[in-house]
Design an enzyme around this catalytic site. Structure first.
Site, short mmCIF file in Angstrom:
data_model
loop_
_atom_site.label_atom_id
_atom_site.label_comp_id
_atom_site.label_asym_id
_atom_site.label_seq_id
_atom_site.Cartn_x
_atom_site.Cartn_y
_atom_site.Cartn_z
N ASP A 172 28.45 -30.50 46.70
CA ASP A 172 27.52 -31.33 47.47
C ASP A 172 26.33 -30.53 47.96
O ASP A 172 25.17 -30.94 47.82
CB ASP A 172 28.24 -31.93 48.69
CG ASP A 172 28.96 -33.23 48.38
OD1 ASP A 172 28.84 -33.73 47.24
OD2 ASP A 172 29.65 -33.75 49.27
N TYR A 173 26.60 -29.40 48.57
CA TYR A 173 25.52 -28.61 49.16
C TYR A 173 24.60 -28.03 48.09
O TYR A 173 23.37 -28.06 48.23
CB TYR A 173 26.10 -27.50 50.04
CG TYR A 173 26.97 -28.00 51.17
CD1 TYR A 173 26.84 -29.29 51.67
CD2 TYR A 173 27.95 -27.19 51.73
CE1 TYR A 173 27.64 -29.76 52.69
CE2 TYR A 173 28.76 -27.64 52.76
CZ TYR A 173 28.61 -28.92 53.23
OH TYR A 173 29.42 -29.38 54.25
#
Length: 405
Positions: A172-173
């Site tokens: 995600d990051y």
């Protein structure tokens, strides 16, 4: 200060939610970009507003971590007046940024072909689980799934343990940062050429792309990565976690000189001349014997005793901290990695800063916005919407359920 920040001349409409999308745009907001969250009133806005455990009435500490320095507009894009208002904002913005399922941007008509007649320079950046094309484009994709599908879990954890997810949502990051980079690159090109574009970014592509040299080794030589003991590097020895008398440390000898410094600091300089360990290739071939000798020696003292000795010797070393210990590290303070905002519900909120640096860092941060907090102000300032027109939009359902006149 804000008008001198590097991205102070950018305006981004963020149809974003939860983690990956907001994580990408928060760095841009910290750098001065005007990030306007377009939140759907039908679902209480960004789902991150309601993420436990520290959540109440549309405020959450989760939401605060991803949305500082942004503003919020509520618009129902399925409502004709809501859509019309959105398109007016598109006309005066640089980008439309979303993190939705891969087939949703087309359904919502927020791709470049859907908006170029309004603003030929608009950039439409979609961050989705699997992208807007391909056999999985209509599937929902989350960090956990991607860490499994892209092979990450197969190389994480102990060899005799189960496949393991990273303790952080790294897909995600990473995907958020890739989307931010893609969007900034596209805005640069649009300003240069006068023509916008789509940015089709996916968590899947990000996760596969981050296989880097492991993928190269496999694709060219058939190498198959596996989980390693104590998180050992697949080719550098020693480069892994080691137990001490009271906890754990990481030692990484990425160069021959570090190995020579390590054995000197351990009081066993003869290991450097031992033909089993004299070169990186020899240590790789004799990894079990090398690591065993080091484990026996390092277990004789505590982490607190080893760190100053190894640091003084110039050996790459670090303790394995808990999250509270990492946040309390002096270097965390030295680098300005904790920032504060003021919130009427949570009081002074401490959170980690963006690691993206371009010139002097921002010296003041705003809390994350309340749902729709800036709707009237932004429509007035950017579109010239007066009080009467705003009331008409409200009654027509542009900001949610239609109200009676």
């Amino acid at each position: 200060m804000s008008d001198r920040l590097p991205l102070a001349d950018l305006r981004i409409l963020a149809v974003e939610q939860y983690g990956a999308g907001p994580f990408g745009s928060v760095h841009l907001a910290d750098l001065g970009a005007e990030v306007i969250k377009i939140e759907d009133p039908r679902f209480g806005g960004d789902v991150g507003r309601h993420t436990p455990p520290y959540a109440e009435d549309g405020d959450s500490l989760f939401f605060e971590a991803f949305n500082r320095n942004k503003r919020s507009v509520v618009l129902d894009l399925t409502n004709p007046k809501g859509r019309e208002t959105f398109e007016k904002l598109v006309a005066v913005s640089d980008a439309v940024y979303s993190n939705l399922r891969g087939d949703v941007p087309a359904k919502m008509r927020i791709r470049y072909d859907d908006l170029k007649h309004i603003n030929p320079r608009i950039v439409c950046c979609s961050l989705s689980g699997y992208g807007m094309t391909g056999s999985r484009s209509a599937q929902p994709g989350y960090d956990y799934m991607l860490q499994g599908l892209a092979g990450w879990m197969s190389v994480t954890g102990e060899p005799d343990g189960p496949p393991t997810k990273s303790g952080l949502s790294m897909v995600d990051y990473s995907g958020g940062i890739v989307a931010a980079l893609s969007m900034i690159s596209a805005i640069h090109a649009a300003r240069r050429d006068g023509v916008g574009m789509d940015c089709d970014v996916s968590l899947y592509d990000t996760a596969i792309g981050m296989l880097t040299y492991l993928a190269t080794w496999h694709l060219n030589e058939g190498f198959e990565p596996v989980r390693t003991h104590h998180s050992a590097h697949p080719s550098l020895v020693p480069f892994q976690n080691f137990p001490t008398a009271d906890s754990w440390i990481v030692i990484g000898c990425a160069k021959q000189k570090f190995w020579e410094r390590l054995v000197e600091a351990l009081g066993s300089p003869e290991w450097a001349a031992d033909e089993r360990f004299a070169t990186p290739a020899a240590r790789y071939a004799n990894s079990p014997e090398c690591v065993k000798l080091l484990e026996l020696e390092l277990a004789r003292k505590t982490t607190g005793e080893w760190l100053p000795l190894l640091e003084k010797a110039g050996v790459p070393v670090a303790p394995i901290n808990t999250v509270p210990q990492a946040l309390a590290e002096p270097h965390t303070h030295d680098r300005g990695m904790v920032v504060t905002t003021e919130h009427p519900r949570f009081g002074t909120v401490l959170q980690v800063a963006s690691p993206v640096r371009a010139g002097a860092p921002r010296d003041e941060h705003r809390r994350a916005p309340f749902l729709g907090e800036h709707t009237e102000t932004i429509l007035h300032d950017l579109l010239g919407t007066g009080a009467d027109e705003f009331g008409e939009l409200r009654r027509a359902g542009a900001f949610g359920a239609k109200e009676n006149a």
